[in-house]
Design an enzyme around this catalytic site. Sequence first.
Site, PDB file in Angstrom:
ATOM      1  N   TYR A 142       7.345  37.924  11.698  1.00  0.00           N
ATOM      2  CA  TYR A 142       7.538  39.738  12.409  1.00  0.00           C
ATOM      3  C   TYR A 142       7.201  40.598  13.368  1.00  0.00           C
ATOM      4  O   TYR A 142       7.075  41.164  13.660  1.00  0.00           O
ATOM      5  CB  TYR A 142       7.976  40.531  10.744  1.00  0.00           C
ATOM      6  N   LYS A 146       8.036  42.047  16.469  1.00  0.00           N
ATOM      7  CA  LYS A 146       7.565  43.301  16.401  1.00  0.00           C
ATOM      8  C   LYS A 146       6.713  44.228  17.283  1.00  0.00           C
ATOM      9  O   LYS A 146       7.113  44.715  18.588  1.00  0.00           O
ATOM     10  CB  LYS A 146       7.166  44.142  15.434  1.00  0.00           C
TER      11      LYS A 146
END
Length: 173
Positions: A142, A146
Amino acid sequence: MQIARTVLVTGGNRGIGYAIAQELIAAGHKVAVTARSGQGPEGALSVVADVTDAESLDAAIKDVEGKLGPIEVLVANAGITKDTLLLRMSDEDFESVVNTNLNGVFRVLKRVTKSMLKQKFGRVILIGSVVGLLGSAGQVNYSATKSALVGIARSVTRELGSRNITSNVVAPG
């Protein structure tokens, strides 16, 4: 007075995307949301699309532009998490998060910027996360996606800024 814009919010059926869509509707914009299932807020055009599926995106964008006009603002919000420690993370856990959170942004962005280029106007808002800047245990996949959004936004700005298309990352958290 603010000009009403046609806005596409990916992943607008819940959470941050839903709240963003609500605010944009309240501000008088024409808002469409993509969702794999469920609906966006009242007043939004909800279209079924999965950012990992190019054909579903093509159909959704065609539907949105047919009903609301050319997309002028993209809020790329759709994303997933599959959190676990690095040593326990499977290849599939890593790859599926990258495919949704990073490749999905590319797929949508590539498609909507065609209309923006024709109009010589566009606003791209990528929904990142503070973990993209700081990292987080159990979120290697993740965090990587990002963090990569910053590079996308900077590159889009360099490529398309002269055509009045801007790109920014908002990092909640």
